[in-house]
Design a protein around this motif. Sequence first.
Motif, PDB file in Angstrom:
ATOM      1  N   ALA A   1      12.897   1.881   6.263  1.00  0.00           N
ATOM      2  CA  ALA A   1      14.257   2.095   6.779  1.00  0.00           C
ATOM      3  C   ALA A   1      15.243   1.190   6.055  1.00  0.00           C
ATOM      4  CB  ALA A   1      14.288   1.830   8.281  1.00  0.00           C
ATOM      5  N   SER A   2      14.834  -0.040   5.758  1.00  0.00           N
ATOM      6  CA  SER A   2      15.705  -0.969   5.035  1.00  0.00           C
ATOM      7  C   SER A   2      15.969  -0.469   3.620  1.00  0.00           C
ATOM      8  CB  SER A   2      15.056  -2.364   4.991  1.00  0.00           C
ATOM      9  OG  SER A   2      14.903  -2.897   6.286  1.00  0.00           O
ATOM     10  N   VAL A   3      14.907   0.009   2.960  1.00  0.00           N
ATOM     11  CA  VAL A   3      15.052   0.530   1.591  1.00  0.00           C
ATOM     12  C   VAL A   3      15.992   1.734   1.577  1.00  0.00           C
ATOM     13  CG1 VAL A   3      13.830   1.675  -0.303  1.00  0.00           C
ATOM     14  CG2 VAL A   3      12.830  -0.347   0.784  1.00  0.00           C
ATOM     15  N   ARG A   4      15.807   2.647   2.548  1.00  0.00           N
ATOM     16  CA  ARG A   4      16.662   3.838   2.598  1.00  0.00           C
ATOM     17  C   ARG A   4      18.113   3.467   2.876  1.00  0.00           C
ATOM     18  NH1 ARG A   4      14.625   9.471   4.475  1.00  0.00           N
ATOM     19  NH2 ARG A   4      14.414   9.519   2.219  1.00  0.00           N
ATOM     20  N   ALA A   5      18.328   2.511   3.800  1.00  0.00           N
ATOM     21  CA  ALA A   5      19.693   2.080   4.129  1.00  0.00           C
ATOM     22  C   ALA A   5      20.379   1.472   2.906  1.00  0.00           C
ATOM     23  CB  ALA A   5      19.654   1.072   5.278  1.00  0.00           C
ATOM     24  N   LYS A   6      19.640   0.668   2.143  1.00  0.00           N
ATOM     25  CA  LYS A   6      20.212   0.062   0.930  1.00  0.00           C
ATOM     26  C   LYS A   6      20.523   1.153  -0.097  1.00  0.00           C
ATOM     27  CE  LYS A   6      19.792  -3.908  -0.465  1.00  0.00           C
ATOM     28  NZ  LYS A   6      20.357  -5.262  -0.597  1.00  0.00           N
ATOM     29  N   GLU A   7      19.604   2.113  -0.200  1.00  0.00           N
ATOM     30  CA  GLU A   7      19.784   3.198  -1.178  1.00  0.00           C
ATOM     31  C   GLU A   7      21.003   4.050  -0.821  1.00  0.00           C
ATOM     32  OE1 GLU A   7      19.285   7.318  -2.499  1.00  0.00           O
ATOM     33  OE2 GLU A   7      18.599   6.728  -0.506  1.00  0.00           O
ATOM     34  N   MET A   8      21.345   4.087   0.471  1.00  0.00           N
ATOM     35  CA  MET A   8      22.483   4.893   0.923  1.00  0.00           C
ATOM     36  C   MET A   8      23.792   4.101   0.932  1.00  0.00           C
ATOM     37  SD  MET A   8      20.686   7.106   3.995  1.00  0.00           S
ATOM     38  CE  MET A   8      22.157   8.055   4.371  1.00  0.00           C
ATOM     39  N   GLY A   9      23.734   2.833   0.461  1.00  0.00           N
ATOM     40  CA  GLY A   9      24.983   2.097   0.280  1.00  0.00           C
ATOM     41  C   GLY A   9      25.187   0.880   1.153  1.00  0.00           C
ATOM     42  N   CYS A  10      24.250   0.568   2.061  1.00  0.00           N
ATOM     43  CA  CYS A  10      24.405  -0.629   2.889  1.00  0.00           C
ATOM     44  C   CYS A  10      24.104  -1.862   2.031  1.00  0.00           C
ATOM     45  CB  CYS A  10      23.459  -0.584   4.087  1.00  0.00           C
ATOM     46  SG  CYS A  10      23.675  -1.960   5.220  1.00  0.00           S
ATOM     47  N   PRO A  11      25.000  -2.852   1.980  1.00  0.00           N
ATOM     48  CA  PRO A  11      24.819  -3.973   1.046  1.00  0.00           C
ATOM     49  C   PRO A  11      23.768  -4.995   1.465  1.00  0.00           C
ATOM     50  CG  PRO A  11      26.818  -4.282   2.330  1.00  0.00           C
ATOM     51  CD  PRO A  11      26.287  -2.931   2.703  1.00  0.00           C
ATOM     52  N   MET A  12      23.381  -5.006   2.749  1.00  0.00           N
ATOM     53  CA  MET A  12      22.462  -6.050   3.200  1.00  0.00           C
ATOM     54  C   MET A  12      21.446  -5.495   4.186  1.00  0.00           C
ATOM     55  SD  MET A  12      23.203  -9.532   5.307  1.00  0.00           S
ATOM     56  CE  MET A  12      21.872 -10.693   5.608  1.00  0.00           C
ATOM     57  N   ALA A  13      20.176  -5.857   3.990  1.00  0.00           N
ATOM     58  CA  ALA A  13      19.106  -5.423   4.894  1.00  0.00           C
ATOM     59  C   ALA A  13      18.306  -6.628   5.370  1.00  0.00           C
ATOM     60  CB  ALA A  13      18.182  -4.430   4.186  1.00  0.00           C
ATOM     61  N   ILE A  14      18.149  -6.718   6.700  1.00  0.00           N
ATOM     62  CA  ILE A  14      17.321  -7.757   7.315  1.00  0.00           C
ATOM     63  C   ILE A  14      16.173  -7.043   8.007  1.00  0.00           C
ATOM     64  CG2 ILE A  14      17.240  -9.670   8.958  1.00  0.00           C
ATOM     65  CD1 ILE A  14      20.296  -9.896   8.626  1.00  0.00           C
ATOM     66  N   THR A  15      14.945  -7.461   7.730  1.00  0.00           N
ATOM     67  CA  THR A  15      13.767  -6.713   8.152  1.00  0.00           C
ATOM     68  C   THR A  15      12.818  -7.592   8.954  1.00  0.00           C
ATOM     69  OG1 THR A  15      13.949  -5.395   6.133  1.00  0.00           O
ATOM     70  CG2 THR A  15      11.874  -5.267   7.314  1.00  0.00           C
ATOM     71  N   LEU A  16      12.297  -7.028  10.038  1.00  0.00           N
ATOM     72  CA  LEU A  16      11.286  -7.720  10.846  1.00  0.00           C
ATOM     73  C   LEU A  16       9.915  -7.413  10.257  1.00  0.00           C
ATOM     74  CD1 LEU A  16      10.842  -9.316  13.550  1.00  0.00           C
ATOM     75  CD2 LEU A  16      10.460  -7.106  14.626  1.00  0.00           C
TER      76      LEU A  16
END
Length: 458
Positions: A318-333
Amino acid sequence: MKVIICGAGQVGWQIARHLSGENNDVTVVDNNPELVRRATDTLDVQGIAGFASHPDILDRAGARDADMVIAATHSDEVNMVTCQVAHSVFAVQRKIARVRAQSYLDAVYSDLYRRDHLPIDVVISPEKEVADAALQRLAAPAAFDTESFLEGRAQLLGITIDDECPVINTPLRQLTDLFSTLRAIVVGIRRDNALFVPASGDQIFPGDECYIFCDTEDMTRTLEIFGKTQSKQERVVIIGGGNVGLAVALALETRTERVRVKMIEKERICAELAADALDRTIVLNGDGLNSELLEEANIATADAVLAVTDDDKTNLLASVRAKEMGCPMAITLINDPTLVPLMGPLDIDAYINPRATTVSSILRHIRHGRVRGVYSIGDAEAEVIEAQVLGTSPIAGQRIKDVSFPEGTLVGGVMKQGKVIKPTGETRIEEGDVIAIFAMTDDVPEVERLLQVSIDFF
């Protein structure tokens, strides 16, 4: 000291590793014989296979003369009953329980843990610890790791060094000359998957992961010097509406500065419960991996995505997809530490390890009262210990350069009469000062000796 650890999972194993390494008499109890065998094969501990809440099992584990019971099984109820049995049958002095269910943690029912009810001395909530860690990551989005020390006046920042960092290939001693007023010290560097405490002549290179101890007022300037820019998190998407996601959303709703939060939760019942509990957060029911749903949550205009479902692989993807769709920052558990090396290749900015946060929280409560805080670094590779200096301590009245600290340690900060100062070799440590020390795990016992603290309550 004699300690019984109930539960030989990731948290129990780490606590056993810490305590047995400090020459304590540790017995591990778990109803899974394989986990018990893993603990006894790899650690200097004894092991008992059986249900921790059963009096006969606790008796076999040595509860009659135990100083402490740490109940960290996967069941809240087993942990609670274990503490009750340890108290009522064996009169164990100190009892710590890991409790997940939020209903047990509601302040309205805090009387539940009185000695004449359920006698638990310390209740550890992994979800609360993880939610706090997530909020700290959001507060310092340029750092992959962060923790507060010295009453919030100092911060430990974990920063990945990029090619654009202005101070690469610069000996650390020169940073003091270049930025004489900066209250920040590089206390640890991870290079090629190996963590070490740097010497003054060491340099920083692209790809290094640096742990920097700084005054909170200098945090933004510190990040800029190391090539990071601080940005406000005004739009956040949370994937996962369980206890962690709900706690983070509730905390963000109470902030004075407006943060727009959207939550995606796959289970309908869980999504409905979250929607009922939240006022300003928009809750979407569906799969956080679904690109159409992420578009509906406006992921491309979000400042950060926080993936906190109970499945590591879902969080990663989900983090990878969000970044690929333009979200600049991903925090992952991430529960599984073997997945952490994937953070870099997958371009995930920060991760939260529930095991590390829970271990840090338990260690904080089992070390002597003069130790105010303990924070576990990486996969229990190092610790930051915050402690008040006693008059009987060998370091009291001495300059830092005259103290025989082990090689794998560095003083990050000293608080004198409520004011944080950047330590130098000439800084004199006085009784009553609060000191924060970065120490490799093997050097922790020697640091405790110098501070004259131990795992002892009596």
